[in-house]
Design a protein around this motif. Structure first.
Motif, mmCIF file in Angstrom:
data_model
loop_
_atom_site.group_PDB
_atom_site.id
_atom_site.type_symbol
_atom_site.label_atom_id
_atom_site.label_comp_id
_atom_site.label_asym_id
_atom_site.label_seq_id
_atom_site.Cartn_x
_atom_site.Cartn_y
_atom_site.Cartn_z
ATOM 1 N N PRO A 225 26.542 48.219 -10.162
ATOM 2 C CA PRO A 225 27.267 47.872 -9.303
ATOM 3 C C PRO A 225 26.077 47.406 -7.580
ATOM 4 C CG PRO A 225 26.613 50.211 -9.716
ATOM 5 C CD PRO A 225 26.398 49.170 -10.743
ATOM 6 N N ALA A 226 25.038 47.499 -7.730
ATOM 7 C CA ALA A 226 24.710 46.359 -6.651
ATOM 8 C C ALA A 226 25.303 45.231 -6.868
ATOM 9 C CB ALA A 226 23.264 46.891 -7.341
ATOM 10 N N SER B 27 24.355 36.242 3.323
ATOM 11 C CA SER B 27 24.326 37.373 2.068
ATOM 12 C C SER B 27 24.672 36.546 0.793
ATOM 13 C CB SER B 27 26.359 37.574 2.306
ATOM 14 O OG SER B 27 26.850 36.259 1.961
ATOM 15 N N GLU B 28 24.604 35.405 0.490
ATOM 16 C CA GLU B 28 24.491 34.592 -0.796
ATOM 17 C C GLU B 28 22.969 34.794 -1.166
ATOM 18 O OE1 GLU B 28 25.598 30.378 0.209
ATOM 19 O OE2 GLU B 28 28.307 31.585 0.076
ATOM 20 N N LEU B 29 22.095 34.438 -0.116
ATOM 21 C CA LEU B 29 20.841 35.003 -0.453
ATOM 22 C C LEU B 29 19.969 35.895 -0.987
ATOM 23 C CD1 LEU B 29 18.892 32.590 2.167
ATOM 24 C CD2 LEU B 29 19.529 31.803 -0.633
ATOM 25 N N ASP B 30 20.800 36.703 0.111
ATOM 26 C CA ASP B 30 21.245 38.576 -0.491
ATOM 27 C C ASP B 30 21.133 38.847 -2.242
ATOM 28 O OD1 ASP B 30 19.881 38.874 1.795
ATOM 29 O OD2 ASP B 30 20.891 39.859 2.661
ATOM 30 N N ALA B 31 22.164 38.087 -1.981
ATOM 31 C CA ALA B 31 22.915 38.218 -3.543
ATOM 32 C C ALA B 31 21.914 37.790 -4.654
ATOM 33 C CB ALA B 31 24.217 37.864 -3.661
ATOM 34 N N ALA C 84 27.028 43.325 -3.885
ATOM 35 C CA ALA C 84 26.712 41.752 -3.314
ATOM 36 C C ALA C 84 27.455 40.775 -3.214
ATOM 37 C CB ALA C 84 25.258 41.195 -3.940
ATOM 38 N N GLN C 85 28.026 40.546 -4.253
ATOM 39 C CA GLN C 85 29.579 39.693 -4.366
ATOM 40 C C GLN C 85 30.213 39.909 -3.493
ATOM 41 O OE1 GLN C 85 30.272 40.256 -8.573
ATOM 42 N NE2 GLN C 85 28.714 38.500 -9.405
ATOM 43 N N ALA C 86 30.232 41.430 -2.753
ATOM 44 C CA ALA C 86 31.770 41.946 -2.382
ATOM 45 C C ALA C 86 31.225 41.503 -0.547
ATOM 46 C CB ALA C 86 32.000 43.235 -2.269
ATOM 47 N N LYS C 87 29.890 41.840 -0.262
ATOM 48 C CA LYS C 87 29.580 41.353 0.951
ATOM 49 C C LYS C 87 29.458 39.870 1.515
ATOM 50 C CE LYS C 87 26.203 44.891 0.842
ATOM 51 N NZ LYS C 87 25.065 45.448 1.561
ATOM 52 N N SER D 16 35.455 47.259 1.794
ATOM 53 C CA SER D 16 36.157 48.644 1.008
ATOM 54 C C SER D 16 35.715 48.700 -0.942
ATOM 55 C CB SER D 16 38.034 48.656 0.911
ATOM 56 O OG SER D 16 38.353 49.792 -0.183
ATOM 57 N N VAL D 17 35.591 46.864 -1.365
ATOM 58 C CA VAL D 17 34.542 46.675 -2.644
ATOM 59 C C VAL D 17 33.636 47.271 -2.386
ATOM 60 C CG1 VAL D 17 35.069 45.417 -4.589
ATOM 61 C CG2 VAL D 17 37.326 45.615 -3.241
ATOM 62 N N VAL D 18 33.087 46.792 -1.904
ATOM 63 C CA VAL D 18 31.233 47.333 -1.368
ATOM 64 C C VAL D 18 31.557 48.754 -1.021
ATOM 65 C CG1 VAL D 18 29.709 47.523 0.730
ATOM 66 C CG2 VAL D 18 30.966 45.252 0.311
#
Length: 377
Positions: free
Chosen positions: A250-251, A328-332, A255-258, A122-124
């Motif tokens: 927001p991007a 997800s951490e690498l994407d962030a 990413a942090q929410a993901k 939802s945050v994403v």
């Protein structure tokens, strides 16, 4: 003859095209940047789509929460039974109505992890909406100022055509009285032809900018103005801009929410190895007994389920969830680097534009002096 054709073409282009593009000097209500951005926010489908995604993610939270709540159902069945034995036949009808109750009392916190995952998504969705808002409003602002730029460029190119036309006529007049040369006339013709081509190119650019404006704002541009002051809206330094982007873009927040969602998915996959405990209740209200006796029957039971072997599916699910969390951490990190690069590029673009404006103003003043001297000659 060719000069007259170029002169006529330039005048017709300057008149007809300016009228068709709405560049008249009549006084009409001007559209401010704030109005254009408000129109873009209200009508752009990208923002509407992001809003729908937020609502859908909120429903997903409700779906996950239902895993901790009981489910109650009602059932009814009717049957007709018959038999033939020794030449005699028997038949009977049965009809019963009942209700069932089922609730999961314990699932090794799997449902809690799934609820947290839904909240993270939802945050994403919320940050995706903010990102869509930024992109749409940026595109609308860019289209707004592109229309203003190209409109003024068309006007300048139109003035150039008039000036080059006068130069051609002046060169011909000097040639007719013996003070000019055919080379000077040819050069003036070339400048006029170049001016007409530049004018047509400016018209094309303006139409493209108007199309982009309609796409992002949702209406045709009309009488745009340059009254908006960006001075107080920009960060005071590049480091300040980078800090704001790290904390509020927001991007990056998406990413942090993901990452949170991936962590919750990993927790849910790990919880699947644990036991589950269910409470099941049943009640029968009509024709619950084989003989024609009225009454009510019911049953309550606890069911404990412990997974022992699933063919490797649960282990694979856990490994996949752990890999998704690492991804997800690498994407962030990649998203953060991209945003910082964009901020640095935008900041230097602003500085470069400011320097170009100062340089262009100085060059314009110098060119005006040269032009005044040419006209006097």
């Amino acid at each position: 003859m060719r000069v007259k054709k170029l002169m006529l073409t330039g005048i017709m282009l300057a008149g007809v095209t300016l009228a068709s593009l709405g560049l008249s000097t009549s006084i009409t209500s001007a559209e401010t940047l704030r109005q254009a951005l408000a129109g873009a926010y209200a009508s752009n489908p990208n923002i509407a789509s992001a809003l729908i995604s937020i609502k859908a993610s909120a429903e997903d939270i409700a779906i996950r929460r239902s895993g901790k709540l009981p489910s109650i159902g009602m059932s009814a069945d009717y049957s007709y039974n018959w038999s033939v034995v020794g030449g005699s036949s028997n038949s009977s009808n049965t009809f019963n109505v009942g209700m069932t109750y089922r609730q999961r009392l314990f699932d090794n916190l799997k449902t809690d992890a799934q609820i947290e995952q839904a909240r993270a998504y939802s945050v994403v969705a919320t940050q995706a909406l903010r990102n869509a808002e930024q992109n749409v409003l940026l595109s609308a602002a860019r289209a707004y100022f592109n229309v203003i730029r190209d409109t003024r460029l068309v006007q300048l190119r139109s003035d150039n055509i008039s000036f080059f036309t006068a130069q051609v006529q002046s060169a011909r007049d000097r040639l007719s009285i013996g003070e000019g040369t055919r080379i000077a006339v040819s050069q003036a013709k070339a400048r006029l032809a170049s001016g007409v081509a530049a004018y047509r190119d400016a018209i094309t650019s303006l139409r493209i900018s108007q199309g982009a404006f309609k796409r992002w704002v949702g209406e045709e541009p009309r009488n745009l103005e340059m009254s908006f002051d960006f001075g107080n809206s920009l960060p005071t330094s590049l480091d300040k801009a980078l800090d704001i982007a790290d904390q509020r873009h927001p991007a990056i927040l998406m990413a942090q929410a993901k990452i949170r969602a991936a962590q919750s998915a990993s927790d849910a996959a790990s919880a699947a190895f644990g036991p589950t405990l269910d409470l099941i209740g049943q009640i029968c209200a009509i024709q619950c007994f084989p003989i024609s006796t009225t009454g009510v029957s019911g049953a309550v039971k606890l069911t404990l389920s412990i997974p022992i072997y699933s063919g490797g599916a649960m282990g694979a699910s856990l490994r996949k969830a752990n890999l998704e969390q690492t991804k997800s951490e690498l994407d962030a990190l990649a998203t953060r680097d991209q945003i910082r690069e964009a901020v640095i590029s935008a900041w230097n673009g602003v500085q470069n534009a400011s320097a170009q404006i100062t340089s262009a103003q100085s060059a314009t003043r110098s060119s005006q002096l040269v032009l005044d001297g040419v006209i006097q000659e």
